[in-house]
Enzyme design. Structure first.
Site, short mmCIF file in Angstrom:
data_model
loop_
_atom_site.label_atom_id
_atom_site.label_comp_id
_atom_site.label_asym_id
_atom_site.label_seq_id
_atom_site.Cartn_x
_atom_site.Cartn_y
_atom_site.Cartn_z
N TYR A 270 -3.66 -15.83 -3.61
CA TYR A 270 -4.76 -15.85 -4.59
C TYR A 270 -4.46 -16.84 -5.71
O TYR A 270 -5.33 -17.61 -6.13
CB TYR A 270 -4.95 -14.44 -5.16
N GLY B 139 -21.37 -14.94 -8.81
CA GLY B 139 -20.67 -13.66 -8.80
C GLY B 139 -21.22 -12.67 -9.80
O GLY B 139 -20.49 -11.89 -10.40
N HIS B 140 -22.54 -12.67 -9.99
CA HIS B 140 -23.14 -11.87 -11.06
C HIS B 140 -23.09 -10.37 -10.82
O HIS B 140 -23.33 -9.59 -11.73
CB HIS B 140 -24.60 -12.29 -11.26
N ARG C 250 2.22 -4.78 -18.80
CA ARG C 250 0.96 -5.45 -18.51
C ARG C 250 0.06 -5.46 -19.74
O ARG C 250 0.14 -4.59 -20.61
CB ARG C 250 0.22 -4.75 -17.36
N SER D 30 -4.37 -14.60 -14.66
CA SER D 30 -3.04 -14.85 -15.21
C SER D 30 -1.97 -14.91 -14.12
O SER D 30 -0.84 -15.34 -14.39
CB SER D 30 -2.68 -13.77 -16.24
N CYS D 31 -2.31 -14.51 -12.89
CA CYS D 31 -1.32 -14.57 -11.81
C CYS D 31 -1.01 -16.01 -11.39
O CYS D 31 -0.13 -16.25 -10.57
CB CYS D 31 -1.77 -13.76 -10.61
N PRO E 231 -8.10 -15.23 -17.74
CA PRO E 231 -8.04 -13.91 -18.37
C PRO E 231 -6.84 -13.10 -17.91
O PRO E 231 -6.33 -13.30 -16.80
CB PRO E 231 -9.35 -13.25 -17.91
N THR E 232 -6.42 -12.20 -18.74
CA THR E 232 -5.40 -11.24 -18.38
C THR E 232 -6.03 -10.16 -17.51
O THR E 232 -7.16 -10.30 -17.04
CB THR E 232 -4.77 -10.64 -19.65
N GLY F 220 -18.82 -11.16 -13.62
CA GLY F 220 -20.12 -11.82 -13.62
C GLY F 220 -21.22 -10.99 -14.27
O GLY F 220 -22.05 -11.53 -15.02
N LYS G 60 -6.56 -20.25 -6.99
CA LYS G 60 -7.04 -20.42 -8.36
C LYS G 60 -6.47 -21.69 -9.00
O LYS G 60 -7.17 -22.39 -9.74
CB LYS G 60 -6.71 -19.18 -9.20
#
Length: 313
Positions: A137, A11-12, A210, A109-110, A164-165, A17, A141
């Site tokens: 999603y 995913g660069h 958030r 974070s979801c 990550p947030t 990425g 994950k």
């Protein structure tokens, strides 16, 4: 990791990425492997098998994912679940089959319960119901990070995951419908300024809270974790600070230089009431963020102005 170690960044071209590749290059890593989606379709098992057998990477960072905001997640849940599960399972399984030394899976974070106690600790995972607007999603994950954990337990691998947030920064997606809240606000306020529109509509009530992390800070944390952490539990990556969407909108308005009004469309969903990560685990390991929100939004806006932001993604 040795400076000449073969490191595959999946995913660069995405926001995360590309930030990881920038960080690796800046730190002197010289053997970074990348493939565009046109050259390697990570959803296709046979293609991923062939790639790993040919390249034999020593380290893998999985930043590839199908991502989007509330509308995209709500509209295409089957796509979000299938694509993300296939990407993760194909890459992780082939990393294992080809004796990759260490792997880092990037999540979100979801994955945590909608009504998790705040700030959200890593051990909150699977203790309650997920937010319905991005459940598909999140389930994908969770499956990926659990697969890493199970491989560690069963086979003694060193596969880790980081959550990550909310992220923002260079190479973000500014699509008017499918982007996340911060890039969506940047585009909305910018276009309103350009077109001299008297008001900007923000979805929801503006009261939900958030947390936001500049993507280059995440990249720094990823390299830190690859060098300093092994364990089955995921690691939260964030700032440990949040603000309301209303305050965020006001901050973006200030950075962009828009002088009209902000109005709220309360017919649109808010999503999770609050989503603040407990980052004490990562802090105890010795890492913390460096980019404050206004500084980060200013840099993101400059990147937006220099990008082809009207291209649909």
């Amino acid at each position: 990791m040795e400076k000449n170690a073969k490191i595959y960044v999946a995913g660069h071209r995405g926001m995360v990425g590309s930030a990881i590749v920038r960080k690796l290059e800046a730190e002197g890593y010289t053997n970074i492997i990348t493939r565009t989606s046109s050259k390697l379709n990570l959803i296709r098992q046979a293609d991923v098998e062939e790639f790993f057998k040919e390249e034999q990477p020593e380290y893998v960072i999985v930043a590839a994912a199908k991502v989007g905001g509330i509308m995209a997640n709500n509209t295409y849940p089957a796509d979000f679940m299938y694509d993300n599960m296939m990407i993760e399972m194909n890459v992780i399984k082939n990393a294992f089959d080809n004796q990759v030394k260490k792997l880092l899976l990037l999540g979100s974070s979801c994955i945590y319960p909608r009504m998790a106690e705040q700030p959200i600790r890593e051990d909150s995972l699977l203790t309650g119901s997920l937010e319905q607007t991005n459940e598909a999603y999140a389930l994908a994950k969770i499956s990926g990070l659990k697969y890493c954990e199970y491989l560690n337990r069963q086979h003694g691998t060193s596969y880790i995951s980081a959550m990550p947030t909310n992220l923002y920064g260079p190479n973000d997606n500014y699509h008017p419908q499918n982007s996340h809240v911060l890039p969506a606000l940047i585009r909305r306020f910018h276009e309103a300024k350009e077109q001299k529109v008297p008001e900007v509509v923000v979805w929801g009530t503006g009261t939900v809270l958030r947390e936001f992390l500049y993507v280059d800070d995440l990249a720094d944390a990823c390299l830190f974790l690859m060098e300093n952490y092994s364990g089955n539990e995921t690691v939260n990556v964030g700032t440990g600070k949040d603000l309301s969407i209303g305050d965020l909108a006001s901050l973006v308005k200030k950075v962009v230089g828009y002088e009209g009004k902000i109005v709220y469309d309360t017919t649109k969903p808010d999503g999770t009431p609050r989503k603040l990560l407990d980052v004490s685990k990562l802090s105890s390991l010795g890492w913390s963020y460096t980019t404050e929100l206004e500084e980060g939004i200013t840099m993101a806006y400059q990147n937006f102005l220099s990008s082809d932001y009207r291209a649909e993604r």
